[in-house]
Design an enzyme around this catalytic site. Structure first.
Site, PDB file in Angstrom:
ATOM      1  N   SER A 149       0.842  -1.190   0.000  1.00  0.00           N
ATOM      2  CA  SER A 149       0.000   0.000   0.000  1.00  0.00           C
ATOM      3  C   SER A 149       0.883   1.248   0.000  1.00  0.00           C
ATOM      4  O   SER A 149       1.706   1.421  -0.886  1.00  0.00           O
ATOM      5  CB  SER A 149      -0.956  -0.042   1.193  1.00  0.00           C
ATOM      6  N   ASP A 154      -5.413  -3.683  -2.804  1.00  0.00           N
ATOM      7  CA  ASP A 154      -4.501  -3.409  -1.689  1.00  0.00           C
ATOM      8  C   ASP A 154      -3.973  -4.683  -1.043  1.00  0.00           C
ATOM      9  O   ASP A 154      -4.738  -5.552  -0.629  1.00  0.00           O
ATOM     10  CB  ASP A 154      -5.242  -2.568  -0.649  1.00  0.00           C
TER      11      ASP A 154
END
Length: 854
Positions: free
Chosen positions: A420, A565
């Site tokens: 991320s 993610d």
């Protein structure tokens, strides 16, 4: 200047802010706030054709989803541009497909065109200001595009289907999204009580979780007040403030020594006894190792019986004790009793191991083959070190300080992984050299952080229309500056010698995650992986990974599947790192805001001992520790209950329970100290003053851990040096990156070797995963011997010497560069799916090339 990756625009809004020096500079000089000093500040690394390729990949129809009856829903088709997609070479399988002109209407359907031209399909391109009328450019440019379309495995590919008139209401797409978010029939348990008790149980457990969270927060608040007004009063409080005010590691060490002297921690270092390591074994091995090394040094270059015996004894000792956490000397508790350093016995042992390893590397009384075998075994036993950067939205900018602290002391590992927001920082580190990083890690870097610059009037309309706050194409343009354009994982490895790893999660709930690096996905474009790793549902829609072909063209990777993610499942991919790179020592920089609140070390952590009762007490007293540990463990238990009983709904089509149920720590875990205001600005860009504070806090959190990391890397880098200098074939990997090749190596020398290798010309500076990453040396040698016998090179009944084997291996290595060390780590090409042009294939392997080994 606009955000990262943009061309220059004559607009006052897009120009960088004026240079302003804040009142508190945190030790940075005034020029560190000057954005014009940033390297490549006004460089646009991303060409327009790469942006167009990304837009086309996002606009392409998704792969055909399965249906309960085993068929496929809808009539989506997936297009394969065969010449580029196959990278200009044949594959190990053939498809007997015919090309048909687009005007015939065979091989594609009207529904595809409608879906492709719909507002939902063109939302991303429209938000980026790119018009997308009609089919993609590649389809308009060619009338012989190859299409594969079928409703299921039994339906003919070229069957013409008449499109039905659409009678579904306009809200059908929204209903379809809701169905995808809900649990499918296969995921839902049957029974009468489950639907009746599901929601009542969920309500009761949720209320209990809320109550536990409130108690946990109150307990942490009590401990904070207790330590501030009781533990840190008087002289110790003044010394602590002096430590936190330092901006350089040397100043911090001096302040930490004064704190240890004031608290009486030096007496603990002198006493060898401690329950968390085997001091008797360490003492005996240290004495014997020192004696053997001195005897070997006294013999000098003379080949005497006594000298050979001393070297053999030293070699046996090194092979026996240079292992991961030998006798417990890498137990974090050995570094949690003082602010700086550890037991004197442990420190003396590490110093002696370093001297002995250096002697064995430089001695000429051991043959090169003996050294190669010895250091290969030591490398496999000792393992490698990796830096892991967690996600956390704008909290990820604290990672800059952690990286800066490691970089300035030359303790930055060669293996770096990010997820991320941490993937963006890891990409910056892995695509820049040490000299470039030192110029970039300054507060002026805030001028390049403009991802959240849009006002609410802009992003709210986008979120309402597409379900995502940010635009993927806009982020791609900005992210390209951080990754130096469309560099691939292999190209970044060749440039800096660092191994970048990025965690990505497939959009499908039950598909396995992928750890992108130069082995599993060498031709994958880094900025596309960073975007995928940051695609949090509701913040950024899942994106398509891209790969670069030999001609520089970007194409969809992994059949056009979309990814999101990585923090949703694997924030810290420790298992994958151990499998692929033999990593067993991890430095984790953890900044996730939902985890930071629940991290609590009741008995101190590395470089941060409990201050009262001479380090033998409990933080906040025993009562405070009981409240915190009870609530934290009970919260974890009930979250597991919710997940096991399938009580949790799926907002935005995602199971969010894993956000709390993962392992978020490592061997050394760094927790930068954040402010409450950071939570309110979790999706806002920092200004130079705020970034200066975040870098400072990141450094402060890393300083206490550096002594532990230094002791580990001092030994590891000597092992890698011995491995690198004694590889078979006279350094077959010298044309590539020396420091990180296969098993890795030193931090400084490898980058110089990488530059020299690339300067030597194409082919010499390029590192490729070889067959030795998959086959063992013995298997590979046997395979090549067998092939030579078949060719008639070795007659019947003849035996082949070691020299002949080396000559035979040389023929094989003409096409494949040796990737030393990877055969130890159990590597595999799980997701490569691509072929490297110009790599010779051994005749004995039946035409199988690297792209086919998956």
């Amino acid at each position: 200047m606009a955000g990262p990756g943009y061309d220059r625009v004559d607009s006052k809004d897009d120009e960088p802010p004026n240079i302003q020096i804040p009142s508190r500079t945190y030790g940075f000089p005034p020029e560190a706030f000057d954005w014009s000093r940033l390297p490549d500040f006004d460089t646009n690394f991303l060409p327009p054709e790469h942006v167009e390729a990304f837009i086309q990949a996002l606009s392409a129809p998704d792969p055909i989803p399965p249906t309960p009856d085993g068929g496929a829903t809808g009539s989506s088709s997936y297009r394969l541009n065969s010449p580029a997609w196959h990278r200009g070479s044949t594959t190990s399988f053939d498809l007997d497909l015919a090309r048909r002109p687009e005007s015939s209407g065979v091989g594609f359907h009207d529904e595809d065109r409608t879906a492709r031209d719909s507002p939902a399909g063109a939302a991303t391109a429209a938000a980026a200001g790119v018009a997308t009328p009609g089919p993609p450019l590649s389809r308009r440019a060619s009338s012989n595009s190859l299409f594969i379309s079928a409703r299921n495995d039994w339906a003919p590919i070229s069957q013409r289907r008449v499109a039905r008139a659409k009678t579904a209401p306009q809200s059908s797409s929204r209903n379809d999204k809701k169905k995808k978010r809900a649990r499918s029939k296969d995921e839902t348990r049957e029974g009468y009580l489950y639907p009746l008790l599901k929601w009542p149980l969920l309500g009761v457990v949720t209320c209990w979780l809320v109550g536990l969270s409130v108690v946990h927060v109150l307990a942490r608040l009590y401990i904070t007040v207790y330590e501030r007004y009781w533990a840190w009063r008087g002289e110790r409080g003044r010394l602590r403030r002096a430590m936190r005010a330092t901006a350089r590691y040397s100043d911090w060490v001096a302040a930490a020594r004064r704190m240890d002297d004031f608290l009486g921690n030096d007496s603990w270092k002198v006493d060898d006894a401690f329950a968390y390591y085997d001091n008797k074994t360490v003492r005996r091995v240290l004495a014997e190792m020192r004696r053997s090394r001195r005897r070997a040094e006294e013999a000098g270059g003379r080949d005497t019986e006594q000298g050979r015996e001393a070297i053999e004894d030293l070699k046996v000792l090194i092979e026996a004790c240079v292992k991961n956490n030998f006798a417990g000397i890498e137990n974090p508790r050995l570094y949690s009793q003082t602010y700086y350093g550890t037991k004197n016995l442990v420190q003396n042992f590490i110093d002696e191991v370093e001297r002995s390893l250096k002697f064995l590397v430089e001695t000429e009384r051991l043959s090169k083959e003996e050294k190669r075998v010895m250091f290969k075994g030591i490398c496999a036993n000792y393992g490698r070190t990796a830096l892991c950067l967690s996600g956390g939205a704008t909290f990820a900018y604290y990672h800059f300080g952690v990286v800066k602290a490691l970089l300035e002391e030359d303790y930055l590992p060669d293996i770096i992984t990010g997820t991320s927001g941490g993937a963006l920082v890891a990409a910056l580190v892995a695509t820049r050299t040490n000299e470039e990083l030192k110029e970039l890690l300054i507060p002026a870097l805030a001028c390049r952080i403009t991802a959240c610059r849009e006002p609410i009037s802009v992003w709210f309309r986008r979120w309402w229309a597409t379900g995502a706050r940010f635009d993927s194409v806009d982020w791609a343009r900005q992210c390209a500056w951080w990754t130096r354009g469309s560099l691939t994982f292999r190209e970044a490895y060749e440039r800096t010698g660092r191994i970048l790893n990025v965690s990505c999660v497939p959009a499908d709930q039950h598909s396995p995650t992928i750890l992108c690096n130069y082995l599993t996905s060498p031709d994958c474009v880094i900025w596309s992986a960073v975007l995928a790793s940051a695609a949090v549902p509701g913040i950024l829609n899942p994106v398509v990974l891209l790969m670069k072909t030999r001609s520089g063209q970007l194409l969809p990777y992994s059949f056009g599947h979309k990814w999101k993610d990585g923090s949703l499942r694997t924030d810290i991919p420790i298992k994958a790192l151990n499998l692929q790179f033999n990593v067993n020592f991890t430095i984790v920089s953890q900044v996730n805001p939902h985890i930071n609140l629940f991290f609590f070390s009741s008995r101190g952590s590395v470089g941060q001992p409990v201050t009262h009762r001479r380090g033998r007490g409990w933080r906040g007293g025993y009562l405070g520790t009981v409240l915190v540990q009870f609530t934290k463990l009970d919260l974890t238990k009930w979250l597991r209950v919710l997940r096991s009983l399938e009580l949790l709904p799926r907002p935005l089509g995602q199971d969010w329970s894993l956000l709390w149920l993962q392992d978020f720590g490592g061997t050394v875990t760094v927790w930068p100290r954040c402010l409450l205001s950071d939570f309110a600005r979790i999706l806002s860009d920092p200004d130079p003053a705020r970034l200066a504070r975040m870098i400072h806090e990141g450094q402060q959190s890393a300083f206490p851990k550096l002594r532990f990391v230094a002791n580990r890397l001092r030994v590891e880098r000597l092992v890698e040096r011995g491995r690198r200098e004694n590889r078979r074939g006279g350094g077959l990997g010298d044309g590539g990156v020396g420091s990180s090749g296969g098993a890795g190596g030193g931090a400084g020398g490898g980058q110089a070797e990488a530059v020299a290798g690339q300067a030597a010309g194409p082919g010499t500076g390029q590192r490729r995963p070889s067959f030795e990453s998959i086959l063992s040396e013995d298997d590979l040698r046997s395979l090549l011997k067998k092939r030579r016998v078949e060719r008639g090179g070795i007659g019947s009944g003849e035996t082949e010497s070691e020299d002949e084997t080396s000559d035979l291996d040389a023929d094989f290595y003409e096409g494949i560069t040796y990737d030393g060390g990877d055969d130890d780590a159990g590597l595999e090409f799980g997701a490569a799916g691509m072929r490297q042009p110009g790599v010779a294939t051994p005749a004995g392997l039946g035409g199988v090339e690297r792209g086919d080994l998956s």
